[in-house]
Design a protein around this motif. Structure first.
Motif, short mmCIF file in Angstrom:
data_model
loop_
_atom_site.label_atom_id
_atom_site.label_comp_id
_atom_site.label_asym_id
_atom_site.label_seq_id
_atom_site.Cartn_x
_atom_site.Cartn_y
_atom_site.Cartn_z
N GLU A 1 -8.20 2.91 -2.65
CA GLU A 1 -7.02 2.21 -2.16
C GLU A 1 -6.31 3.03 -1.08
OE1 GLU A 1 -5.74 -0.34 -6.16
OE2 GLU A 1 -4.51 1.33 -5.45
N ALA A 2 -6.26 4.35 -1.27
CA ALA A 2 -5.58 5.21 -0.31
C ALA A 2 -6.23 5.11 1.07
CB ALA A 2 -5.59 6.66 -0.79
N VAL A 3 -7.55 5.05 1.11
CA VAL A 3 -8.24 4.92 2.39
C VAL A 3 -7.84 3.61 3.06
CG1 VAL A 3 -10.49 4.74 3.51
CG2 VAL A 3 -10.15 6.38 1.65
N GLU A 4 -7.76 2.54 2.29
CA GLU A 4 -7.34 1.25 2.84
C GLU A 4 -5.90 1.33 3.37
OE1 GLU A 4 -7.87 -1.89 0.03
OE2 GLU A 4 -9.97 -1.38 -0.37
N GLU A 5 -5.05 2.05 2.67
CA GLU A 5 -3.66 2.21 3.10
C GLU A 5 -3.57 2.96 4.43
OE1 GLU A 5 -1.55 4.10 -0.07
OE2 GLU A 5 -2.05 2.53 -1.51
N ILE A 6 -4.35 4.02 4.56
CA ILE A 6 -4.33 4.81 5.80
C ILE A 6 -4.77 3.94 6.98
CG2 ILE A 6 -5.29 6.80 7.00
CD1 ILE A 6 -5.73 8.05 4.18
N LEU B 1 -8.09 12.14 3.29
CA LEU B 1 -7.68 11.86 4.67
C LEU B 1 -8.89 11.77 5.59
CD1 LEU B 1 -4.65 14.32 4.77
CD2 LEU B 1 -4.51 11.82 4.68
N ALA B 2 -9.86 12.64 5.37
CA ALA B 2 -11.07 12.63 6.20
C ALA B 2 -11.86 11.34 6.03
CB ALA B 2 -11.94 13.84 5.88
N LEU C 1 -4.64 0.66 7.26
CA LEU C 1 -3.60 -0.32 7.57
C LEU C 1 -2.41 0.34 8.27
CD1 LEU C 1 -2.40 -3.16 7.39
CD2 LEU C 1 -1.52 -2.54 5.12
N ALA C 2 -2.00 1.50 7.78
CA ALA C 2 -0.87 2.20 8.40
C ALA C 2 -1.15 2.48 9.87
CB ALA C 2 -0.59 3.50 7.65
N ASP C 3 -2.37 2.84 10.20
CA ASP C 3 -2.76 3.06 11.59
C ASP C 3 -2.70 1.76 12.38
OD1 ASP C 3 -4.02 4.88 13.66
OD2 ASP C 3 -5.59 3.37 13.51
N GLN C 4 -3.19 0.68 11.79
CA GLN C 4 -3.24 -0.61 12.48
C GLN C 4 -1.85 -1.16 12.79
OE1 GLN C 4 -5.62 -2.90 9.74
NE2 GLN C 4 -7.57 -2.20 10.59
N VAL C 5 -0.89 -0.92 11.89
CA VAL C 5 0.46 -1.48 12.10
C VAL C 5 1.38 -0.53 12.86
CG1 VAL C 5 0.26 -2.97 10.08
CG2 VAL C 5 1.33 -0.70 9.84
N GLY C 6 0.83 0.57 13.35
CA GLY C 6 1.58 1.43 14.24
C GLY C 6 2.40 2.53 13.60
N LEU C 7 2.14 2.85 12.34
CA LEU C 7 2.84 3.97 11.73
C LEU C 7 2.30 5.28 12.28
CD1 LEU C 7 3.25 2.68 8.06
CD2 LEU C 7 5.02 2.91 9.80
N ASP C 8 3.10 6.33 12.19
CA ASP C 8 2.78 7.58 12.88
C ASP C 8 2.05 8.61 12.03
OD1 ASP C 8 4.29 7.14 15.49
OD2 ASP C 8 5.89 6.82 14.02
N VAL C 9 2.23 8.55 10.71
CA VAL C 9 1.71 9.63 9.87
C VAL C 9 1.49 9.13 8.45
CG1 VAL C 9 4.06 10.45 9.39
CG2 VAL C 9 2.13 12.03 9.11
N TYR C 10 0.48 9.70 7.79
CA TYR C 10 0.21 9.40 6.38
C TYR C 10 -0.03 10.74 5.69
CZ TYR C 10 -1.74 6.98 2.27
OH TYR C 10 -1.95 6.50 1.00
#
Length: 359
Positions: free
Chosen positions: A36-41, A71-72, A43-52
């Motif tokens: 799930e964490a990989v999916e979150e990262i 993260l990798a 999505l966060a990138d796709q919606v323009g968030l800066d950091v995870y």
């Protein structure tokens, strides 16, 4: 009030919670939570968030023992989001391996990795890796010294009291970023603020209770220490990390986030002898405009972040989602709202404030 710095990053932090569902009692597996964490990262990138950021813990209720590995796993599916530990428990780890793990992540991501170093608010890693809690402070100071020496020079000569000496040995791979970003994480210790300032390192404050504005003296202490050590405080980044959740309406967000938060806070409270169980009244008070919980609709969460910026001058904000186990679809929706709704409101308002200040 603190003078706001120019840039503002918004992102997500998590401990990869794998706690029992407060309604069904069923616990997600660590393997599920990691995927799930990989999916979150992504999505966060796709919606323009800066950091995870992923926090390191060694407990059955968290899956994040190896943040750099998780993260990798998302690097090839992301383009710009920065990837950090939140935190690396440096006191009970080997700085050589920490640097190698994150310099490897930095290479794979082409310069998007960071390390957030802390002493850890939980102590499970100390007996697990054979360290004495009596050496708590000394371990962190010594290992931070070594980590900074490694990132400063390919060949390292170093001697300390808790790790074998290193005599002119190379540490590889070297990071793409020079230097690899290292942050100091603090729960509110004046000593940590002074240490980070003197070293000229960015600092991240965990604000999970009380009023965020009460951290203003620590921010000033940090800047004063930096200035005295010859660093420009205006060039140093300041982050905060706070629990929260974004929903379509404030009422929906508050109701969805309460039970998981209550369940996990009560677990921690029993472990630490807090006494009174975590109540809805406590929760609702923390959701107020000046409170430390960032729970509500996009407009309300954005308003709280803007107030935080005005009071502390932060340059980065981590929304910690989630505190206890929540349905994955709800977490993903909260991340989507943070990126597509909250962040644009914050950025537009800060741009307006900056424009007016220049006029």
């Amino acid at each position: 009030m603190a003078e706001p710095a120019m840039n503002m990053e918004i992102g997500i932090s998590t401990f990869l919670e794998a706690t029992p569902d407060p309604v069904t009692g069923k616990a997600i597996t660590h393997a599920e939570r990691l995927r799930e964490a990989v999916e979150e990262i992504v999505l966060a990138d796709q919606v323009g968030l800066d950091v995870y950021g992923i926090g390191e813990h060694h407990r059955p209720d968290y899956a994040g023992t190896s943040p750099a590995v998780v993260l990798a796993a998302a690097v090839a599916m992301t383009k710009r989001i920065r990837l950090t530990s939140a935190v690396t428990v440096l006191s009970s780890d080997d700085p050589v391996r920490v640097y190698q793990a994150f310099s490897t992540l930095d290479g794979i991501s082409n310069g998007r990795a960071e390390i957030m170093a802390g002493r850890g608010s939980f102590i499970e890693s100390f007996p697990l890796f054979g360290y004495d809690l009596n050496d708590y402070e000394e371990l962190f100071e010594e290992k931070l010294e070594l980590l900074l020496a490694i990132r400063a020079s390919e060949k390292v000569t170093w001697r300390g009291g808790h790790r074998p000496a290193i005599h002119n040995l190379g540490v590889y791979p070297r990071s793409v970023q020079d230097p690899l970003p290292v942050w100091i994480a603090s729960g509110g210790s004046p000593q940590s603020a002074v240490r980070a300032g003197m070293l000229g390192l960015p600092i991240a404050f965990a604000i999970i209770g009380g009023m965020p504005e009460s951290f203003a003296p620590l921010v000033e202490l940090y800047k004063k220490a930096a200035l005295q050590a010859g660093h420009d405080p205006n060039k140093l980044a300041i982050a905060t990390h706070s629990h929260g959740f974004v929903g379509d309406t404030t009422e929906q967000a508050a109701d969805a986030f309460f039970l998981p938060t209550q369940a996990q806070m009560n677990v921690i409270g029993r472990e630490r002898g807090w006494g009174q169980p975590y109540s809805r009244a406590t929760y609702d008070a923390a959701r107020s405009l000046r409170g430390a919980l960032y729970v509500g609709d996009p407009e309300y969460v954005a308003e709280k972040i803007i107030l935080l910026r005005k009071n502390l001058g932060v340059t980065r904000f981590f929304l910690h989602v989630n505190v206890g186990t929540m349905p994955h679809r709800e977490v993903m929706h909260a991340i989507e709202l943070l990126g597509t709704k909250v962040a644009p409101i914050v950025r537009k308002e800060l741009a307006r404030i900056e424009s007016e200040s220049k006029a």
